[in-house]
Scaffold this active site. Structure first.
Site, PDB file in Angstrom:
ATOM      1  N   SER A  25       0.877  -1.170   0.000  1.00  0.00           N
ATOM      2  CA  SER A  25       0.000   0.000   0.000  1.00  0.00           C
ATOM      3  C   SER A  25       0.920   1.227   0.000  1.00  0.00           C
ATOM      4  O   SER A  25       1.787   1.337   0.865  1.00  0.00           O
ATOM      5  CB  SER A  25      -0.854   0.015   1.267  1.00  0.00           C
ATOM      6  OG  SER A  25      -1.606  -1.163   1.347  1.00  0.00           O
ATOM      7  N   SER A 273       5.701  -1.266  12.583  1.00  0.00           N
ATOM      8  CA  SER A 273       4.536  -0.772  11.861  1.00  0.00           C
ATOM      9  C   SER A 273       4.860   0.577  11.250  1.00  0.00           C
ATOM     10  O   SER A 273       5.729   1.302  11.733  1.00  0.00           O
ATOM     11  CB  SER A 273       3.327  -0.654  12.777  1.00  0.00           C
ATOM     12  OG  SER A 273       3.355   0.576  13.452  1.00  0.00           O
ATOM     13  N   LYS A 274       4.148   0.869  10.156  1.00  0.00           N
ATOM     14  CA  LYS A 274       4.414   2.125   9.460  1.00  0.00           C
ATOM     15  C   LYS A 274       4.123   3.306  10.362  1.00  0.00           C
ATOM     16  O   LYS A 274       4.795   4.302  10.363  1.00  0.00           O
ATOM     17  CB  LYS A 274       3.519   2.220   8.221  1.00  0.00           C
ATOM     18  CG  LYS A 274       4.135   1.624   6.991  1.00  0.00           C
ATOM     19  CD  LYS A 274       3.287   1.888   5.777  1.00  0.00           C
ATOM     20  CE  LYS A 274       3.818   1.061   4.598  1.00  0.00           C
ATOM     21  NZ  LYS A 274       2.916   1.020   3.471  1.00  0.00           N
ATOM     22  N   ARG A 275       3.049   3.154  11.141  1.00  0.00           N
ATOM     23  CA  ARG A 275       2.600   4.282  11.958  1.00  0.00           C
ATOM     24  C   ARG A 275       3.632   4.685  12.991  1.00  0.00           C
ATOM     25  O   ARG A 275       3.807   5.840  13.283  1.00  0.00           O
ATOM     26  CB  ARG A 275       1.267   3.946  12.619  1.00  0.00           C
ATOM     27  CG  ARG A 275       0.108   4.614  11.932  1.00  0.00           C
ATOM     28  CD  ARG A 275      -1.180   3.940  12.287  1.00  0.00           C
ATOM     29  NE  ARG A 275      -1.339   2.712  11.541  1.00  0.00           N
ATOM     30  CZ  ARG A 275      -2.027   1.673  11.954  1.00  0.00           C
ATOM     31  NH1 ARG A 275      -2.608   1.674  13.119  1.00  0.00           N
ATOM     32  NH2 ARG A 275      -2.136   0.606  11.202  1.00  0.00           N
ATOM     33  N   GLU A 277       6.664   4.629  12.745  1.00  0.00           N
ATOM     34  CA  GLU A 277       7.905   5.036  12.095  1.00  0.00           C
ATOM     35  C   GLU A 277       9.055   4.088  12.421  1.00  0.00           C
ATOM     36  O   GLU A 277      10.125   4.502  12.834  1.00  0.00           O
ATOM     37  CB  GLU A 277       8.251   6.473  12.476  1.00  0.00           C
ATOM     38  CG  GLU A 277       7.185   7.413  11.966  1.00  0.00           C
ATOM     39  CD  GLU A 277       7.596   8.871  12.021  1.00  0.00           C
ATOM     40  OE1 GLU A 277       8.654   9.146  12.606  1.00  0.00           O
ATOM     41  OE2 GLU A 277       6.866   9.678  11.462  1.00  0.00           O
TER      42      GLU A 277
END
Ligand code: GLU
Length: 337
Positions: A25, A273-275, A277
């Site tokens: 994504s 996780s991307k969130r 960072e």
């Protein structure tokens, strides 16, 4: 090509050669965990002599970051990966970009609308808000998530008219009428995983109120119409797989083989996780790390290389057998459970 032509084409392709995919994504830079999954998907595809597809999952336009897909491709190429079909290389069953495939998702939903199973429609319009679902006293909870209590199942036309009158601003969503079925995945990595779909998942959303098709529908249509035979992805999606299998079957598609790999943990043992960072490939590159160092670190983290080893993606592929690869993934999965 339309839906039927794509289905025919992809079925012919999947019978000829194994077909695997990586489906990022484009919502920000890849962290090391995403990159490890990409490396493993590529290794799996190459170890079985398969075609590797890169699919841009930009369906949720609210979360897409401009330019992110291009940077992801660039990062993966830097690492030494390549793909045979994708947005930037073309291929026989494109488009490879979800936002350009809306007509296919619409067609799949139309086919489900025309379908009945177990004596009821396969899908239905739902006028409930999240709040309605929350407040329905009978809504059971599973894994901390709400299970839709079936409020709008089987409404007659008159009943639907009445609901519309009562909630004139509500845009209906489409839900899959979940069969009373226990579905098991025989996962190549995680082993057997089963869910009683009606009790543990419930009637899941296919099309959202904001007019977007849901991930669950899009991913099944894409994997089927791209002729994907092997889905290697993060373990976080294992619990979505039984409902995806129900959709594959309802739409008359062949079900692929699944490989759900453990999620990478950072030094403190947290999942990346991307969130949050988590360490991004961009940061490592900016700090002067080489592809061999990064591939070595990723391979070591899943038992495919020695500590501190530097190795290119090609050399890693060259020294692995499919059995070694599977064994390492299974061991890593078992110790992560
Ligand atoms: N686009 C999803 C993600 O980036 C992956 C979906 C899938 O592999 O099925 O998490």
């Amino acid at each position: 090509m339309n839906y039927d032509e794509l289905l025919q084409k992809s079925n012919a392709l999947r019978l000829k050669t194994p077909r695997a995919r990586y489906a990022p994504s484009p919502t920000g830079p890849l962290h090391l965990g995403n990159v490890r999954t990409a490396l493993l998907a590529w290794l799996q595809a190459r170890l079985v002599g398969g075609v590797f597809i890169m699919r841009n999952e930009d369906l949720d336009t609210n979360r897409v970051i401009e330019g992110s897909a291009g940077r992801i491709y660039e990062d993966l190429r830097w690492l030494g990966l390549d793909w045979d079909e994708g947005e930037d290389v073309g291929g026989p069953v494109g488009s490879y970009v979800q936002s350009e495939r809306t007509a296919l998702y619409r067609e799949a939903l139309d086919r489900l609308r025309a379908l009945r199973h177990d004596g009821h429609p396969a899908v239905f319009r739902c006028y409930c808000s999240r709040r309605d679902v929350r407040e329905a006293a009978s809504a059971p909870h599973q894994y901390g998530r709400l299970i839709y209590p079936g409020t709008c199942r089987g409404l007659s036309e008159a009943e639907e008219d009445a609901v519309r009158e009562e909630k004139p601003d509500r845009i209906p969503i489409w839900r899959f009428w979940m069969p009373r079925r226990r579905v098991c995945v025989q996962d190549e990595v995680a082993g057997e995983f089963c869910q009683q779909l009606d009790e543990e998942v419930g009637d899941f959303v296919l099309r959202r109120a904001d007019d977007l098709f849901a991930y669950q529908l899009a991913v099944v249509v894409d994997d089927a119409l791209m002729g994907v035979t092997d889905v290697l992805r993060g373990r976080d999606l294992l619990s979505s797989t039984p409902r995806q299998i129900a959709l594959f079957e309802a739409l008359g598609f062949a079900v692929p083989t699944f490989w759900h790999v453990p999620l990478m943990r950072d030094e403190s043992g947290e999942r990346m996780s991307k969130r949050e960072e988590s360490l991004s490939l961009q940061t490592l590159r900016a700090n002067g790390k080489t592809p061999d160092q990064v591939v070595g670190r990723l391979a070591h983290s899943i038992g495919l290389a020695a500590p501190g080893e530097r190795i290119s993606a090609q050399d890693l592929l060259g020294r692995l057998s499919l059995d070694d690869f599977k064994d390492a993934l299974r061991r890593a999965s078992d110790s992560d459970k």
